[in-house]
Design a protein around this motif. Structure first.
Motif, PDB file in Angstrom:
ATOM      1  N   LYS A 123       0.823  -1.213   0.000  1.00 25.46           N
ATOM      2  CA  LYS A 123       0.000   0.000   0.000  1.00 25.46           C
ATOM      3  C   LYS A 123       0.855   1.261   0.000  1.00 25.46           C
ATOM      4  O   LYS A 123       0.542   2.238  -0.678  1.00 25.46           O
ATOM      5  CB  LYS A 123      -0.938  -0.010   1.206  1.00 25.46           C
ATOM      6  CG  LYS A 123      -2.074  -1.029   1.111  1.00 25.46           C
ATOM      7  CD  LYS A 123      -2.962  -0.977   2.351  1.00 25.46           C
ATOM      8  CE  LYS A 123      -4.116  -1.965   2.260  1.00 25.46           C
ATOM      9  NZ  LYS A 123      -4.982  -1.913   3.472  1.00 25.46           N
ATOM     10  N   LYS A 127       1.129   4.210  -3.171  1.00 24.66           N
ATOM     11  CA  LYS A 127       1.066   5.671  -3.098  1.00 24.66           C
ATOM     12  C   LYS A 127       2.251   6.283  -3.826  1.00 24.66           C
ATOM     13  O   LYS A 127       2.120   7.300  -4.515  1.00 24.66           O
ATOM     14  CB  LYS A 127       1.044   6.119  -1.635  1.00 24.66           C
ATOM     15  CG  LYS A 127      -0.215   5.737  -0.880  1.00 24.66           C
ATOM     16  CD  LYS A 127      -0.138   6.215   0.562  1.00 24.66           C
ATOM     17  CE  LYS A 127      -1.393   5.808   1.350  1.00 24.66           C
ATOM     18  NZ  LYS A 127      -1.302   6.244   2.769  1.00 24.66           N
ATOM     19  N   GLU A 133      -4.487   2.999  -2.676  1.00 28.72           N
ATOM     20  CA  GLU A 133      -4.267   1.740  -1.952  1.00 28.72           C
ATOM     21  C   GLU A 133      -5.429   0.766  -2.096  1.00 28.72           C
ATOM     22  O   GLU A 133      -5.266  -0.436  -1.856  1.00 28.72           O
ATOM     23  CB  GLU A 133      -3.991   2.007  -0.472  1.00 28.72           C
ATOM     24  CG  GLU A 133      -5.130   2.597   0.302  1.00 28.72           C
ATOM     25  CD  GLU A 133      -4.775   2.776   1.774  1.00 28.72           C
ATOM     26  OE1 GLU A 133      -5.649   2.541   2.609  1.00 28.72           O
ATOM     27  OE2 GLU A 133      -3.622   3.149   2.077  1.00 28.72           O
TER      28      GLU A 133
END
Length: 246
Positions: A123, A127, A133
């Motif tokens: 996740k 970004k 995410e």
């Protein structure tokens, strides 16, 4: 890590595409492979990764001195080779989280994975490459735009930690901001153990990732080698002038 391509020839459906290609990529180096459409650039990428539709008819490929000419794609990946596809395919029903975790486990056997920590890392890197995410729960490339698919290719590179990375038209489908992000991640990932071969027919991405070496492929053969100035010349004059040397 060193990738050595020695007098490599290859065919597709009985038609010879690559003819005695020679190229060496070492850790810490960025190489650009340029050429007009149909020159055989993507064929080289597919041959290097072991695509079953492409048959090697001559020469060999070495990775750190080990002959991988006829190795399986899985064996090549475990040895440190990675290809970001020009047109990544969708895999319906396979979540990104599962895909990346299984791929990582296969490439790094013996390394214990804590699922929660692994997903947290994924996740965070999502970004970094500009993916929300929430993509972690989506099927691989299913419903992704062209730019999102390319961002996911870069995410795979960052997660799987390969040593020799082939990027096939990684700049296609990317807007200016996305292209800048991709270039930044490539520069940050480069080190003395990692080498890049960037396949492209435009100089677009090379403005943000200046290569030390530029190779021009025409009709399946490398007809010229040079530095960044060679890609600049192609940007200004196209490929027609190379017909005299092809």
């Amino acid at each position: 890590m060193i990738l050595e391509i020695n007098n490599l020839s290859a065919s597709v459906e009985g038609k010879e595409i690559l003819k005695n290609v020679n190229l060496t990529v070492k850790g810490g180096e960025i190489h650009a492979l340029m050429g007009p459409n149909g020159a055989g650039k993507s064929t080289l990428g597919n041959v290097l990764i072991g695509h079953p539709d492409y048959k090697v008819t001559g020469g060999n490929v070495l990775l750190d001195g080990k002959d991988i000419t006829f190795a399986t794609p899985e064996e090549r990946a475990r040895a440190g080779l990675f290809l970001a596809f020009q047109s990544p395919v969708a895999v319906e029903g396979v979540r990104i989280s599962t895909f990346l975790r299984i791929a990582y486990s296969n490439l790094h056997p013996g390394e214990k994975i804590v699922i929660s920590e692994f997903n947290k890392k994924v996740k965070s890197l999502m970004k970094t490459v500009g993916l929300d995410e929430s993509f972690i729960s989506r099927s691989v490339n299913d419903g992704f735009s062209g730019g999102e698919r390319k961002r996911f290719e870069i995410l795979q590179m960052m997660i799987l930690k390969p040593k020799i990375i082939i990027l096939d038209e990684i700049d296609s489908g990317l807007d200016v901001d996305a292209l800048r992000m991709v270039a930044e991640q490539i520069r940050s990932y480069l080190n003395n153990d990692v080498g890049f071969l960037i396949i492209t027919h435009y100089q677009r991405i090379l403005k943000d990732i200046p290569p030390q070496f530029v190779h021009v492929l025409v009709n399946g053969t490398i007809v010229m080698n040079g530095d960044k100035s060679l890609s600049d010349k192609i940007e200004e004059e196209g490929y027609d002038w190379l017909k005299e040397v092809a």
